[in-house]
Write a protein that holds these residues in place. Structure first.
Motif, mmCIF file in Angstrom:
data_model
loop_
_atom_site.group_PDB
_atom_site.id
_atom_site.type_symbol
_atom_site.label_atom_id
_atom_site.label_comp_id
_atom_site.label_asym_id
_atom_site.label_seq_id
_atom_site.Cartn_x
_atom_site.Cartn_y
_atom_site.Cartn_z
ATOM 1 N N GLY A 6 37.209 -0.859 29.039
ATOM 2 C CA GLY A 6 35.947 -0.138 28.944
ATOM 3 C C GLY A 6 35.954 1.122 29.790
ATOM 4 N N LEU A 7 36.515 1.029 30.987
ATOM 5 C CA LEU A 7 36.607 2.199 31.863
ATOM 6 C C LEU A 7 37.514 3.265 31.255
ATOM 7 C CD1 LEU A 7 36.893 0.467 35.361
ATOM 8 C CD2 LEU A 7 34.951 1.807 34.503
ATOM 9 N N ALA A 8 38.594 2.829 30.622
ATOM 10 C CA ALA A 8 39.514 3.780 29.994
ATOM 11 C C ALA A 8 38.813 4.546 28.876
ATOM 12 C CB ALA A 8 40.741 3.048 29.455
ATOM 13 N N TYR A 9 38.071 3.842 28.025
ATOM 14 C CA TYR A 9 37.328 4.527 26.969
ATOM 15 C C TYR A 9 36.216 5.391 27.551
ATOM 16 C CZ TYR A 9 39.542 2.418 22.890
ATOM 17 O OH TYR A 9 40.437 2.083 21.913
ATOM 18 N N GLY A 10 35.713 4.998 28.721
ATOM 19 C CA GLY A 10 34.661 5.774 29.372
ATOM 20 C C GLY A 10 35.113 7.144 29.837
ATOM 21 N N LEU A 49 26.730 1.172 20.292
ATOM 22 C CA LEU A 49 27.699 1.989 19.570
ATOM 23 C C LEU A 49 29.084 1.912 20.205
ATOM 24 C CD1 LEU A 49 28.655 4.365 17.719
ATOM 25 C CD2 LEU A 49 27.618 5.911 19.384
ATOM 26 N N ALA A 50 29.135 1.912 21.541
ATOM 27 C CA ALA A 50 30.410 1.906 22.261
ATOM 28 C C ALA A 50 31.227 0.646 21.985
ATOM 29 C CB ALA A 50 30.162 2.052 23.761
ATOM 30 N N PHE A 51 30.565 -0.456 21.636
ATOM 31 C CA PHE A 51 31.288 -1.693 21.324
ATOM 32 C C PHE A 51 32.230 -1.477 20.146
ATOM 33 C CE2 PHE A 51 28.266 -3.550 24.099
ATOM 34 C CZ PHE A 51 28.684 -4.836 24.423
ATOM 35 N N TYR A 52 31.794 -0.711 19.148
ATOM 36 C CA TYR A 52 32.630 -0.480 17.969
ATOM 37 C C TYR A 52 33.841 0.375 18.324
ATOM 38 C CZ TYR A 52 34.223 1.087 13.407
ATOM 39 O OH TYR A 52 35.008 1.374 12.307
ATOM 40 N N TYR A 53 33.603 1.494 18.993
ATOM 41 C CA TYR A 53 34.704 2.397 19.311
ATOM 42 C C TYR A 53 35.712 1.760 20.255
ATOM 43 C CZ TYR A 53 32.265 6.299 17.095
ATOM 44 O OH TYR A 53 31.662 7.126 16.184
ATOM 45 N N GLY A 54 35.241 0.958 21.191
ATOM 46 C CA GLY A 54 36.134 0.391 22.190
ATOM 47 C C GLY A 54 36.780 -0.930 21.813
ATOM 48 N N GLN A 55 36.116 -1.725 20.935
ATOM 49 C CA GLN A 55 36.580 -3.092 20.716
ATOM 50 C C GLN A 55 36.969 -3.425 19.280
ATOM 51 O OE1 GLN A 55 36.884 -4.455 23.587
ATOM 52 N NE2 GLN A 55 35.590 -3.011 24.685
ATOM 53 N N ALA A 56 36.586 -2.594 18.317
ATOM 54 C CA ALA A 56 36.782 -2.968 16.907
ATOM 55 C C ALA A 56 38.253 -3.176 16.552
ATOM 56 C CB ALA A 56 36.158 -1.923 15.989
ATOM 57 N N ASN A 57 39.118 -2.281 16.989
ATOM 58 C CA ASN A 57 40.539 -2.417 16.630
ATOM 59 C C ASN A 57 41.145 -3.663 17.259
ATOM 60 O OD1 ASN A 57 43.645 -1.531 17.433
ATOM 61 N ND2 ASN A 57 43.036 -0.958 15.368
ATOM 62 N N GLN A 58 40.807 -3.930 18.517
ATOM 63 C CA GLN A 58 41.300 -5.138 19.181
ATOM 64 C C GLN A 58 40.806 -6.380 18.450
ATOM 65 O OE1 GLN A 58 40.152 -5.438 23.308
ATOM 66 N NE2 GLN A 58 40.855 -7.556 23.497
ATOM 67 N N ILE A 92 21.883 16.904 24.236
ATOM 68 C CA ILE A 92 21.874 15.634 23.513
ATOM 69 C C ILE A 92 23.293 15.060 23.428
ATOM 70 C CG2 ILE A 92 22.143 16.622 21.184
ATOM 71 C CD1 ILE A 92 19.917 13.629 22.178
ATOM 72 N N THR A 93 24.312 15.926 23.369
ATOM 73 C CA THR A 93 25.695 15.452 23.377
ATOM 74 C C THR A 93 26.044 14.830 24.719
ATOM 75 O OG1 THR A 93 26.363 17.142 21.770
ATOM 76 C CG2 THR A 93 28.109 16.143 23.101
ATOM 77 N N LEU A 94 25.623 15.484 25.792
ATOM 78 C CA LEU A 94 25.866 14.946 27.127
ATOM 79 C C LEU A 94 25.187 13.587 27.293
ATOM 80 C CD1 LEU A 94 25.720 16.907 30.458
ATOM 81 C CD2 LEU A 94 24.529 14.730 30.250
ATOM 82 N N ALA A 95 23.949 13.474 26.776
ATOM 83 C CA ALA A 95 23.192 12.230 26.922
ATOM 84 C C ALA A 95 23.806 11.082 26.127
ATOM 85 C CB ALA A 95 21.745 12.447 26.479
ATOM 86 N N THR A 96 24.302 11.373 24.913
ATOM 87 C CA THR A 96 24.822 10.314 24.041
ATOM 88 C C THR A 96 26.292 10.013 24.326
ATOM 89 O OG1 THR A 96 25.201 12.018 22.338
ATOM 90 C CG2 THR A 96 23.169 10.730 22.192
ATOM 91 N N TYR A 97 27.156 10.986 24.075
ATOM 92 C CA TYR A 97 28.585 10.779 24.284
ATOM 93 C C TYR A 97 28.954 10.715 25.762
ATOM 94 C CZ TYR A 97 29.513 11.444 19.345
ATOM 95 O OH TYR A 97 29.530 11.291 17.987
ATOM 96 N N GLY A 98 28.074 11.234 26.613
ATOM 97 C CA GLY A 98 28.321 11.157 28.045
ATOM 98 C C GLY A 98 27.711 9.923 28.666
ATOM 99 N N VAL A 99 26.410 9.969 28.939
ATOM 100 C CA VAL A 99 25.728 8.898 29.668
ATOM 101 C C VAL A 99 25.665 7.598 28.870
ATOM 102 C CG1 VAL A 99 23.568 8.200 30.769
ATOM 103 C CG2 VAL A 99 24.356 10.564 30.956
ATOM 104 N N ILE A 124 27.928 4.025 29.722
ATOM 105 C CA ILE A 124 27.308 2.730 30.035
ATOM 106 C C ILE A 124 27.766 1.686 29.031
ATOM 107 C CG2 ILE A 124 25.114 1.473 30.211
ATOM 108 C CD1 ILE A 124 23.822 4.149 31.041
ATOM 109 N N GLY A 125 27.793 2.085 27.746
ATOM 110 C CA GLY A 125 28.173 1.161 26.688
ATOM 111 C C GLY A 125 29.595 0.647 26.819
ATOM 112 N N PHE A 126 30.546 1.538 27.103
ATOM 113 C CA PHE A 126 31.936 1.117 27.264
ATOM 114 C C PHE A 126 32.078 0.140 28.435
ATOM 115 C CE2 PHE A 126 33.271 5.205 25.052
ATOM 116 C CZ PHE A 126 33.717 4.547 23.919
ATOM 117 N N TYR A 127 31.352 0.410 29.517
ATOM 118 C CA TYR A 127 31.444 -0.466 30.690
ATOM 119 C C TYR A 127 30.833 -1.835 30.390
ATOM 120 C CZ TYR A 127 31.030 -2.198 35.455
ATOM 121 O OH TYR A 127 31.129 -2.969 36.597
#
Length: 405
Positions: A44-48, A227-236, A341-348, A352-355
């Motif tokens: 999660g930290l790596a994807y973060g 949303l971060a669950f899909y990007y970080g965990q779907a392939n695994q 809005i990019t900073l808020a979504t893809y950033g913040v 949080i989601g990846f972690y």
């Protein structure tokens, strides 16, 4: 736009997203199943690092690209330096050094997403009609990267997935040289006096004074957690349940995204903003339900449908949100508002989601490196339901997106 320029810009989009997509999709599988043997939290930290890069990117673009150097030259330098770092990443065997190098790389890479847009838009006289046909080549580049992984069957031997970083390094080096031959895009604010607050986009904060937009802004941050669950965990997940060539089959999601991107104007004519955003949110709920109860045998259709929902999940919420932001901010601060809005979504939000996703995966780990994926996917499903209900109750904007001729 003449044909030569169009080809150059299309190739730019293709390679910029190829060097990202070739390693990003399978990084979770590589970290947990390959030579590094990272935990869910570490993954999660790596994807973060993507999120930290997104937070820092506006400063690089706003302070350097907008005032001092041509965009194509900065793009070239970032990719040339990035190629060296990618090579170093490919030979790491412990998580700490892997993470440190990846963080530096993502701080360099994330600004390229804004730079390729700036270079493209600078060559256009009618962005509304021309940009989509150029930007779609970025999605094609991502698809091509995932198909190569599938064709080479690298996922069957996770320890060999470090080759994806090496390939990215080679392509990035060549692309970095190519960037210097792109159409010239001089800094738009060279010689102009611009306040520090304008440079970092603080002038966009005034859009938050609108109550409905503030609710949308908060919902955007929160929906990025599931949303971060899909990007970080779907392939695994897909590899653990036994789906063959999972990365290649995940390109169904990008194909769906491309299809719905071209269909969006039709949906804008039919639905209001609130309906469009809610459809996007509820698509995430359905996707995670399908992942929770699907498998690679009799219920494999659930996995395919869940992947194909990516077009609705992404386009209905994020594309609608970008257009909504543009119309709320107005011409004077539209760029700053998009950066906000990019900073808020893809950033913040996604950080949080990846972690959180890493923590949930670790809590549901089993023997032999396997996981209880049913419980893992139910968490973002319930989270998305909660956000959807709150958004439905408090967001009152009902007018439709205005489509300009």
């Amino acid at each position: 736009m003449n044909t030569t320029v169009r080809i150059k810009l299309s190739a730019m989009m293709f390679f910029n997203f190829f060097v990202w997509g070739i390693w990003f999709v399978t990084m979770g599988t590589y970290l947990t199943k390959g030579g590094i043997m990272a935990s869910g939290t570490q993954t999660g930290l790596a994807y973060g690092t993507q999120c930290l890069g997104a937070i820092i990117a506006p400063f690089i673009v706003g302070m350097i690209a907008d005032k001092f150097f041509a965009a194509q030259k900065i793009l070239g330098v970032l990719h040339l330096v990035g190629a060296i770092i990618l090579y170093l990443i490919s030979i790491q065997t412990d998580f700490d050094s892997f993470y440190s190098l990846l963080l530096v790389y993502m701080i360099l890479f994330m600004p390229t997403l804004a730079l390729v847009n700036s270079i493209s838009l600078n060559q256009m006289t009618n962005a509304e009609k021309e940009f989509a046909s150029i930007r779609v080549w970025g999605t094609i580049g991502w698809i091509a990267a995932s198909l190569i992984i599938g064709w080479m069957a690298w996922e069957s031997s996770p320890e060999s997935l470090n080759i994806t970083f090496l390939i990215s390094a080679i392509v990035s080096a060549g692309f970095g040289v190519y960037c210097f031959f792109l159409p010239n895009t001089p800094p738009p604010k060279a010689g102009k006096k611009v306040s520090f607050s304008e440079t970092i986009g603080l002038d966009a904060l005034k859009v938050l004074a609108d109550k409905n937009y503030l609710i949308f802004f908060i919902a955007s941050i929160l929906i990025c957690i599931p949303l971060a669950f899909y990007y970080g965990q779907a392939n695994q997940f897909l590899n653990e349940v036994g789906m063959q060539s999972a990365a290649a089959k995940m390109t169904i999601g990008q194909m769906s995204e491309t299809l719905f991107l071209f269909l969006m104007p039709l949906f804008f004519l039919r639905f209001g903003i609130k309906q469009m955003l809610l459809i996007g949110m509820l698509a995430w709920v359905l996707r995670y339900l399908l992942f929770a109860y699907g498998d690679a045998e009799s219920n494999i259709w659930m996995l395919y449908v869940a992947i194909a929902l990516h077009g609705i999940c992404y386009d209905f919420f994020f594309v609608t949100g970008q257009i909504y932001t543009d119309q709320k901010a107005g011409k004077e601060s539209r760029s700053s508002a998009q950066g906000l809005i990019t900073l808020a979504t893809y950033g913040v939000g996604m950080y949080i989601g990846f972690y959180v996703a890493g923590l949930i995966v670790d809590q549901n780990s089993m023997e032999a490196g396997m996981h209880n994926w049913n419980k893992i996917w139910i968490f973002p499903c319930l989270f998305a339901i909660g956000i959807s209900l709150l958004f439905f109750v408090f967001f009152k904007e009902k007018h439709k997106i205005k489509i300009e001729e």
